[in-house]
Every structure is written in C-alpha cells, then in structure tokens.
Write an enzyme that holds these catalytic residues in place. Structure first.
Site, short mmCIF file in Angstrom:
data_model
loop_
_atom_site.label_atom_id
_atom_site.label_comp_id
_atom_site.label_asym_id
_atom_site.label_seq_id
_atom_site.Cartn_x
_atom_site.Cartn_y
_atom_site.Cartn_z
N HIS A 76 -41.13 -43.19 3.88
CA HIS A 76 -39.79 -42.22 3.20
C HIS A 76 -40.45 -40.82 2.74
O HIS A 76 -41.44 -40.83 2.04
CB HIS A 76 -39.16 -42.83 1.93
CG HIS A 76 -38.29 -43.87 2.34
ND1 HIS A 76 -37.42 -44.50 1.31
CD2 HIS A 76 -38.05 -44.77 3.32
CE1 HIS A 76 -36.64 -45.34 1.70
NE2 HIS A 76 -37.06 -45.35 3.07
N TYR A 204 -32.05 -42.23 -7.32
CA TYR A 204 -32.21 -42.38 -8.73
C TYR A 204 -30.92 -41.83 -9.84
O TYR A 204 -30.88 -40.51 -9.39
CB TYR A 204 -33.51 -41.76 -9.54
CG TYR A 204 -34.81 -42.54 -8.87
CD1 TYR A 204 -35.49 -42.24 -7.68
CD2 TYR A 204 -35.42 -43.57 -9.65
CE1 TYR A 204 -36.50 -43.07 -7.12
CE2 TYR A 204 -36.36 -44.12 -9.53
CZ TYR A 204 -37.07 -44.01 -7.99
OH TYR A 204 -38.24 -44.64 -7.48
N PRO A 296 -40.42 -49.13 -14.75
CA PRO A 296 -40.68 -49.06 -13.26
C PRO A 296 -39.96 -47.87 -12.73
O PRO A 296 -40.09 -47.58 -11.52
CB PRO A 296 -39.94 -50.37 -12.72
CG PRO A 296 -39.06 -50.77 -14.00
CD PRO A 296 -39.74 -50.26 -15.16
N LYS A 300 -44.83 -47.09 -10.28
CA LYS A 300 -46.13 -46.56 -10.49
C LYS A 300 -47.14 -48.07 -10.74
O LYS A 300 -48.21 -47.90 -10.57
CB LYS A 300 -46.52 -45.66 -11.52
CG LYS A 300 -45.85 -44.16 -11.45
CD LYS A 300 -46.88 -43.38 -10.31
CE LYS A 300 -46.15 -42.45 -9.73
NZ LYS A 300 -46.16 -42.66 -8.26
N TYR A 388 -44.72 -38.42 -7.83
CA TYR A 388 -44.05 -39.53 -7.10
C TYR A 388 -44.88 -40.18 -6.07
O TYR A 388 -45.13 -41.30 -5.93
CB TYR A 388 -42.75 -39.17 -6.75
CG TYR A 388 -41.82 -40.34 -6.53
CD1 TYR A 388 -41.24 -40.97 -7.61
CD2 TYR A 388 -41.84 -41.10 -5.39
CE1 TYR A 388 -40.19 -42.27 -7.07
CE2 TYR A 388 -41.39 -42.36 -4.96
CZ TYR A 388 -40.48 -42.87 -5.92
OH TYR A 388 -39.70 -43.95 -5.69
#
Ligand code: RFL
Ligand code: PHB
Length: 398
Positions: A76, A204, A296, A300, A388
């Site tokens: 991704h 998200y 979560p 990570k 990220y």
C-alpha cells in the site's frame, strides 16, 4: 525429578518478538531456547495486526521467511483519513518514498513457525509456571513445569518476549522499573469477513459516533473495526448492527462499496499506551509488548516488537562475536528512543480520530480543523506519512 539444560539465550514467549529474535540469533549461530506457555495452534490462531512497516518486510526477507508475504501481501502506497464521510488520501510513497505491506500477523506467525521448525530452533510449548531466577548474578536461569515435572534452563541471558501480561516484566523490582500508562476509555470491536474490501487502501474514519477503520487481509477478506464502549460485549453486536455502524461512520459514498457478509471473528480489544523503562535488568532484556503497548491506531505494535529484536539481535551478536558489551549496554536507551516516537504517534492519531468522553462540540471542531489542516498541508501529511511507514532504526537528526 528435575531436568537441567543449558543454552546461551533463553527467550520467554513465542509470539512475533520471540520468534523473530530466535531466528535472528539462530542465523548468528547463537544457541537459543524459546519457552511458550500456550500451544502452537493457539499462538497461530490469534488475529491481530495487519500492517507491516518496511523494516519488518526487510527482516522477513533477510531471514528468508518472506516468500508467502511477497506472494500474498498487498503493498500500500497510501491510506485515507475521513470525517463524516469527507475523505482524503495521504500518499506515503510520494511523501516518503516508502510503502507498507498489508499482511496479517497470523500469517507472519505461521511463516516464522515453519522456518523455526525447519531450522531446528528449540521451542518448548505448554511450559507452565515459568519463573526467572538470579537475574543480576552470573547464574541466570529459568524454571518451569511440564506435566507436573520441574525443568530448569541455565543461560547467559533471558529475553522477555512474553507480551503485556507475561511474567518477565514482573520479575524486575519496582524500584528498578519506571512505568507510564494510559488506559483509553473505549475499545475496538474488530470483525473479519470473507468479503472484498470497500476500498483498495485503509480508511481511518473520525465520526461523531466514534472511530471506524476499514482494513483488509487480502482482496477477498476484509477487516473492519469500530470504536465501542468498554461495557459492550461482542455478543451485543449482531453482524447487522456492526455493518450498519461501519457504513454510517464511513459515510454514504464508502458505505455503497461495503460488501456485507457473515463475520467469522468478532472481538473487542482494549486500548492502552504503556511503556516500562529501562528495558534491561541485569541479564534480563525486555522486547515487544512485554515492555510497551501502543493503541492499534497507528499499526505500530508488531513493528515495534520487530525494531526491538533487530536492535537486541545486533547487540547480542556483537557480544558473542566480539566479546563486546557495548551493544547490550546501549540496547535499552536505543530501543526506547524509537519506542517513545511510536508511542507519541499512536497516541496522537488516536486522539485525532476517536470520540472521547470529553469530546464536546468544541473538541470535535478542533479535530475536524486538524484533519482539514492535514488535508491541505504537505508538511503535516509528511509528518503523518513518515511515522506511519515507520521511522528508521537509527533515528535521523538534523
Ligand atoms: P505477543 O504477541 O503478545 O506474544 C507474547 C507471547 O508470550 C506468551 N506468554 C508466555 N509464555 C511463557 N510464559 C509466560 N508467562 C507467558 N506469558 C505470555 C504468549 O502466549 C504469547 O505467545 O507479544 P509480542 O511478540 O511482543 O508481539 C506484539 C504484537 O503481537 C502486538 O504488538 C500487535 O499485535 C499489536 N497490533 C498491531 N501491531 C502492528 O504492528 N500493526 C497492526 O496493524 C496492529 N493491529 C494490534 C493490532 C493488536 C491488536 N490487539 C488485539 C491488541 C490490532 C489489534 C486489535
Ligand atoms: C488491521 O488490519 O488489523 C489493522 C490495520 C491498521 C491498524 C490496526 C489494525 O491501524
């Protein structure tokens, strides 16, 4: 009757941290024994993480366990954020040059077990009542019971990879350990279903009713989460109620893409920020969830377990190959520096995307203002993206 064996490094816990470390040490010709309280099927069956940073992908490949991941994992280059259905994409690849790999922790664990078995790594399953002894002297050892018979393992070092609820951290006297903890006032209800994902990348979503996450395991298997009350039980959430809530929080445009199907896993996980320092006490080292927990939201946890064991693997290799203690002496400080950065990121992203008891109209408008700022600021997107995809193992300084 007591059975006594000896190894160089004893690892407590055969989750990802323990297994990765065992394979790293095995590759460096260091003798290890891994002790696991559960059986292999139980550990392989735990559904958890889904996003691997490049450092984790690199380690899988370096250890020669990346074949299935390279075949089945999904690369991704970005992810979306949304509020009330207003969605924008953050292009990780354009901003940082890096991508992440969507590949389930369950699959990672299976790949690690297969390699450990093929390479003859010793793993003792069903080890009951593990105890750690003489951590500060020269006679560190472990004892445990197997079918009622006491066993003993003598070693140079013990590594606690036994997760948040393990026994290792509790062996460090209170006076020698500082802990930092925040328990969030909500949980995540997660569902797996054999349906195609609603979007080709993760979403998200901040919504007035709470957070939602659209994730996946493959092109035919979806993973969704919704923020829920800690008083909820998974049984309170019928599949219909779950899908209705996911659709509502993702907004009408995405909801039109959500394919509903029967859930085959539905569980509520609590969210916690936790750090214990230092990550060493005498001959005991801590790694992974045994030393730190992140909520979560930033994906990570597993990746931090990996960065710990890469650093510890280097340090122990240096100790055995060059008789140098510099690496093991510096391990805790080096690992914690990266741990705290990831804790900060996960805490920040959780705060930005979730509904808290104190979230009133003002706080929510501030969240939306911050999301809008990220949407229109390359600098803000770069901060998000570089965290990220994962910070480097050796942190850059300017
Ligand atoms: P684990 O996986 O908890 O493994 C610890 C092992 O130790 C064993 N054990 C013992 N063995 C012997 N004696 C004892 N006394 C023992 N006590 C425990 C346990 O049986 C187990 O086998 O810790 P480890 O290896 O440090 O790995 C950490 C990761 O599992 C964890 O950080 C991640 O799953 C967190 N996480 C995520 N991380 C990511 O990087 N990306 C994600 O997308 C992501 N999503 C998640 C997550 C965790 C979640 N939950 C359920 C908390 C999503 C969720 C919902
Ligand atoms: C998952 O797919 O399980 C997942 C993905 C991203 C997260 C957390 C969990 O931030």
């Amino acid at each position: 009757m007591e059975t006594i064996i000896r190894t160089q490094v004893a690892i407590v816990g055969a989750g990802p941290a323990g297994l990765f470390l065992a394979l790293i040490l095995e590759a460096a010709d260091i003798d290890v024994v891994v002790m696991e309280r559960r059986n292999r099927a139980y550990v392989e069956g735990r559904v958890r993480a889904g996003v691997l940073e490049q450092i984790t992908v690199d380690l899988m490949n370096r250890l020669g366990v990346g074949a299935c991941m390279n075949r089945d994992g999904l690369v991704h280059g970005g992810a979306a954020l949304s509020h009330d259905g207003e969605r924008f994409r953050v292009d990780f690849q354009a901003l940082t040059g890096s991508t992440v790999m969507v590949y389930g922790q369950q699959e990672v664990t299976k790949d690690l077990y297969a390699a450990a078995e093929a390479r003859g790594v010793k793993i003792a399953f069903d080890a009951e009542d593990i105890r750690l002894h003489e951590l500060t002297g020269d006679h560190a050892h472990l004892t445990w019971k197997r079918e009622g018979v006491e066993q003993r393992l003598d070693c140079d070092f013990i590594v606690g990879c036994d997760g948040y609820h393990g026994v290792s951290r509790s062996c460090i006297p209170d006076a020698n350990l500082k802990t930092f903890e925040r328990v969030y006032p909500f949980g995540w209800l997660g569902v797996l279903a054999e349906v195609p994902p609603c979007n080709h990348e993760l979403i998200y979503a901040n919504h007035e009713r709470g957070f939602a996450l659209a994730s996946m395991r493959s092109c035919t298997r979806s993973r969704y989460y919704v923020q829920c009350s800690l008083d909820d039980r998974a049984e309170d959430w019928s599949d219909d109620r779950f899908w209705d809530e996911v659709c509502f929080r993702l907004g009408p445009e995405m909801a039109a893409n959500v394919v509903r199907g029967p859930s085959f896993e539905k569980r509520i996980a609590p969210l916690r920020t936790f750090v214990a320092e230092p990550m060493r006490h005498g001959r005991l080292f801590l790694a992974g969830d045994a030393a730190h927990i992140v909520p979560p939201t930033g994906a990570k946890g597993l990746n931090l377990a990996v960065s710990d064991v890469v650093m510890l693997g280097e340090a122990l290799s240096e100790y055995y190959a060059h008789n140098s203690s510099a690496g093991i002496d510096g391990y805790s400080a080096r690992a914690l520096e990266r741990v705290w950065r990831a804790e900060r990121f996960s805490w920040w992203l959780t705060g930005l995307t979730h509904r808290f008891p104190e979230t009133g109209p003002l706080e929510r408008r501030l969240q939306i203002a911050e999301l809008d700022y990220i949407r229109h600021s390359r600098a803000a997107q770069t901060m998000l993206a570089e965290n990220y995809v994962g910070l480097p193992l050796t942190l850059a300084r300017i």
